[in-house]
Design an enzyme around this catalytic site. Structure first.
Site, PDB file in Angstrom:
ATOM      1  N   SER A  52       0.825  -1.206   0.000  1.00  0.00           N
ATOM      2  CA  SER A  52       0.000   0.000   0.000  1.00  0.00           C
ATOM      3  C   SER A  52       0.864   1.264   0.000  1.00  0.00           C
ATOM      4  O   SER A  52       1.665   1.461  -0.908  1.00  0.00           O
ATOM      5  CB  SER A  52      -0.952  -0.057   1.200  1.00  0.00           C
ATOM      6  OG  SER A  52      -1.973   0.900   1.080  1.00  0.00           O
ATOM      7  N   ASP A  99      -5.707  -4.511  -2.373  1.00  0.00           N
ATOM      8  CA  ASP A  99      -4.763  -4.045  -1.355  1.00  0.00           C
ATOM      9  C   ASP A  99      -3.828  -5.142  -0.831  1.00  0.00           C
ATOM     10  O   ASP A  99      -4.272  -6.164  -0.315  1.00  0.00           O
ATOM     11  CB  ASP A  99      -5.586  -3.456  -0.207  1.00  0.00           C
ATOM     12  CG  ASP A  99      -4.739  -2.809   0.876  1.00  0.00           C
ATOM     13  OD1 ASP A  99      -3.512  -2.748   0.723  1.00  0.00           O
ATOM     14  OD2 ASP A  99      -5.321  -2.360   1.872  1.00  0.00           O
TER      15      ASP A  99
END
Length: 304
Positions: A39, A168
């Site tokens: 991320s 993610d």
């Protein structure tokens, strides 16, 4: 030559504090042999691996996120160029913002197009949605890889890359230091996940509850992994007072977490010296930010 690996965890705007760890490397005159990130850790990892130093990164981030109007203008520039593309992107839907366009619009221009042009090897963690496994991306196009790693389901649409649907990277591996084990002599991990923080008399908004719940699950994963097989150095800046999307508070986050840098420098320098002298300490160092200062402690109870 001592090989050092650096893992940068996910946490949205909280990850701005990664810059202090990168600056510790800069001030020591040491470069990681490999960086892996999830991320925001992937975004900052790609930027650092492109050749920018930590000070330049801080100036870029503060300059980019100083004014709400400038951010809105930049987001407007990432809009779909035509109605056809807009409809292809799903129109206006919650959790369906095109993260690839946004990442491309906010990355520094120095970040190259492909991984093979980076000055430092980089691994970017993403989650393969349908295969239900983590994957490390380290070849091909950088923007799509970093976008996939940053595709928080509550905010962004998944990314299609090389026949896979990716979301993610923090879902499966929030702080991917295990990817460096066996390849580096010293492993440094930075956990900026934090957790929900606020007034316990107030019920959080739907979005805050969704993001906060995912933080709780990710923290459970991180803590289990650290107990089972810790890195050599674990850095945990005090970031819980800040929300995942608090990028407008970039300067404040940098100021509040900056004192942790000196503890990181001492820990890295000590670990390098021990390795060069052939000393095995049997313990790992945890550096925890508290009251805008870092405090290091030896965690022999979690020795490998």
């Amino acid at each position: 030559m001592v090989r050092i690996g650096l893992a940068l965890g996910g946490g949205g705007a909280r990850g701005i504090s990664h810059i202090h760890v990168l600056q510790a490397f800069d001030e020591l005159g040491v470069k990681p042999d490999r960086i892996v990130g999830s991320s925001i850790g992937a975004i900052l990892g790609a930027t650092y691996c492109s050749g920018l130093n930590a000070r330049e990164m801080a100036e870029f981030i503060v300059g980019t996120f100083s004014h709400r109007r400038d951010i809105v203008a930049k987001l407007w520039q990432t809009r779909a160029p035509s109605l056809k593309d807009f409809l292809h992107d799903g129109g206006f839907r919650i959790g369906q913002l095109n993260v690839e366009r946004i990442v491309a619009g906010f990355l520094p221009p120095q970040v190259p197009k492909t991984f093979d042009a980076l000055a430092i090897p980089l691994g970017v963690m993403a989650t393969d949605y349908y295969r239900r496994l983590e994957c490390e991306l380290d070849s091909g196009e950088i923007v799509s890889a970093v976008a996939a790693s940053s595709a928080l389901p509550a905010v962004f649409r998944p990314v299609r890359r090389q026949g896979r649907i990716l979301v993610d990277g923090g879902i499966y591996n929030p702080v991917p230091y295990d990817r460096l084990k066996g390849h580096c002599d010293i492993v440094v991990a930075v956990d900026v996940n934090g957790g929900p923080d606020g007034d316990p008399t107030l019920i959080p908004t739907t979005m805050d509850a969704m993001i906060g719940s995912s933080q709780l699950m990710m923290q459970a994963l991180i803590d289990l992994k650290v107990r089972a097989d810790p890195p050599d150095i674990l850095v945990r800046p005090r970031v819980s007072p800040y929300k995942v999307l608090d990028f407008l508070r970039a300067q404040e986050i940098l100021g509040a977490t900056g004192l942790i840098k000196e503890d990181v420098k001492r820990a890295i320098a000590g670990a390098i010296e021990a390795r060069e002298r052939g000393i095995e300490t049997g313990a790992f160092t945890e550096i925890v930010g508290a009251n805008e200062a870092g405090t290091a402690r030896e965690a022999s109870a979690l020795a490998r």
